[in-house]
Design an enzyme around this catalytic site. Structure first.
Site, mmCIF file in Angstrom:
data_model
loop_
_atom_site.group_PDB
_atom_site.id
_atom_site.type_symbol
_atom_site.label_atom_id
_atom_site.label_comp_id
_atom_site.label_asym_id
_atom_site.label_seq_id
_atom_site.Cartn_x
_atom_site.Cartn_y
_atom_site.Cartn_z
ATOM 1 N N HIS A 132 4.428 2.451 -5.869
ATOM 2 C CA HIS A 132 5.007 2.655 -4.544
ATOM 3 C C HIS A 132 5.358 4.127 -4.309
ATOM 4 O O HIS A 132 4.981 4.730 -3.298
ATOM 5 C CB HIS A 132 6.253 1.784 -4.415
ATOM 6 C CG HIS A 132 6.883 1.781 -3.063
ATOM 7 N ND1 HIS A 132 6.828 0.698 -2.214
ATOM 8 C CD2 HIS A 132 7.601 2.735 -2.408
ATOM 9 C CE1 HIS A 132 7.476 0.983 -1.095
ATOM 10 N NE2 HIS A 132 7.962 2.220 -1.192
ATOM 11 N N GLU A 133 6.063 4.711 -5.263
ATOM 12 C CA GLU A 133 6.537 6.084 -5.065
ATOM 13 C C GLU A 133 5.421 7.111 -5.225
ATOM 14 O O GLU A 133 5.450 8.165 -4.582
ATOM 15 C CB GLU A 133 7.688 6.382 -6.023
ATOM 16 C CG GLU A 133 8.865 5.407 -5.947
ATOM 17 C CD GLU A 133 9.427 5.230 -4.547
ATOM 18 O OE1 GLU A 133 9.266 6.147 -3.708
ATOM 19 O OE2 GLU A 133 10.025 4.167 -4.288
ATOM 20 N N HIS A 136 3.912 7.679 -1.920
ATOM 21 C CA HIS A 136 4.658 8.678 -1.149
ATOM 22 C C HIS A 136 4.326 10.092 -1.627
ATOM 23 O O HIS A 136 4.141 11.006 -0.809
ATOM 24 C CB HIS A 136 6.164 8.437 -1.297
ATOM 25 C CG HIS A 136 6.645 7.145 -0.716
ATOM 26 N ND1 HIS A 136 6.098 6.596 0.428
ATOM 27 C CD2 HIS A 136 7.637 6.296 -1.119
ATOM 28 C CE1 HIS A 136 6.730 5.462 0.698
ATOM 29 N NE2 HIS A 136 7.661 5.265 -0.219
#
Length: 251
Positions: A132-133, A136
Site C-alpha cells: 500500500h505505502e 504512494h
C-alpha cells in the site's frame, strides 16, 4: 503524512488554499519528529506494552522477509528502482509505534514508509502495509504528487486501495459487499477505503472526502501501474504480476 490513504495518477486540479496549522496526519505517528513513545504503567500492566524494542525487531524482520519473499513487495521494489527511486530498507522503511487507528503510512517529506509495529504484527499484515505505502511512494516518485492537494491525495489512496486492499472479504468487512450485494462491490470498497484514508489525513468530513474521491475516481481507479492488475485474495495474481513486471520495464 499520508496515512493507511504512475503515468496517470496526477488528476487535473488546482492547488489547495494554504493552511497554516494542519498536521497532515503526523499526529498519528508520534515518533516521526523525534518523540519517544512512553507507555503508561496501566498499559504495561493491562495491555502488555513496554516491549517496543522487541516489537521493532520483529517488525524489521517481517519487512526483510517480505522484501525477500513476497512477489508483490518485490514487484514494487523493482518498479521503484526502475523509476529512479531505489529503496534502501534501512533508510526508506521505519518500524514505529503509531496510533492504533492506522497500520502504516508514507511520509513524503522524508520519503519513508512507516510500518506500525504495534498494529501490523504479522508478516501478512506487513506485506499489505508495504504494498500500500510503496504505491504512494511510487506515485510521489514518478509524478511528484502534492499530498497537500486533496485531489492528489484522494487519487493515490484510490490507487492503493484498488491495487492492494479491496478483496471481496475486505469489501464485506467494510459493509460494501455481501452475498446479496456483489455488483460494483470492489469499486465501492475502494471508494470507502480511500475516503477513510483522506479523512484520517485531512480531518475533513465524510461527505467532503467522498466527494473528492468521486471526482477523481474513474481516472485513478483505471490506472493500474505498476502492478498491472487488481490482486484477488488466495489467487496467483501476485505471482503473475511479478512475472509480468518485464512488460512494464521493471527489472
Amino acid at each position: 503524512m499520508n496515512a493507511d490513504a504512475n503515468s496517470q495518477a496526477n488528476p487535473d486540479s488546482g492547488a489547495d488554499p494554504p493552511q497554516t496549522e494542519e498536521k497532515w496526519g503526523y499526529d498519528l505517528y508520534p515518533e516521526r519528529r523525534g518523540q519517544k513513545y512512553q507507555p503508561s504503567l496501566a498499559k504495561i500492566a493491562l495491555l502488555g506494552e513496554g516491549r517496543e524494542n522487541i516489537d521493532k525487531i520483529k517488525c524489521e524482520r517481517n519487512v526483510w522477509n517480505c522484501a525477500q519473499k513476497s512477489p508483490i513487495v518485490k514487484l514494487m521494489l523493482a518498479a521503484l528502482k526502475s523509476s529512479g527511486c531505489e529503496v534502501d530498507l534501512s533508510r526508506h522503511v521505519a518500524c514505529e509505534v503509531c496510533d492504533v487507528s492506522v497500520s502504516g503510512g508514507y511520509d513524503p517529506e522524508l520519503n519513508q514508509v512507516v510500518v506500525c509495529q504495534n498494529v501490523a504484527r504479522s508478516e501478512g499484515m506487513t506485506q499489505g502495509v508495504l504494498t500500500h505505502e510503496f504505491i504512494h511512494m511510487f506515485d510521489y516518485c514518478r509524478n511528484k504528487l502534492d499530498f497537500k492537494n486533496i485531489e492528489h491525495l484522494a487519487c493515490t489512496e484510490i490507487r492503493a486501495a484498488n491495487l492492494s486492499h479491496c478483496s471481496f472479504l475486505s469489501a464485506v468487512g467494510q459493509g460494501d459487499a455481501s452475498p446479496f450485494k456483489i455488483a460494483k462491490a470492489h469499486q465501492d470498497c475502494v471508494k470507502t477505503k480511500a475516503a477513510l484514508s483522506v479523512m484520517a489525513v485531512r480531518k475533513v468530513s465524510e461527505p467532503e472526502a467522498r466527494a473528492v474521491v468521486d471526482k477523481v475516481f474513474d481516472k485513478c481507479y483505471n490506472d493500474l501501474e505498476p502492478i498491472g492488475r487488481r490482486i484477488r485474495r488466495n489467487s496467483l495474481d501476485m505471482h503473475k504480476a511479478y512475472m509480468e513486471r518485464f512488460a512494464y520495464g521493471y527489472d
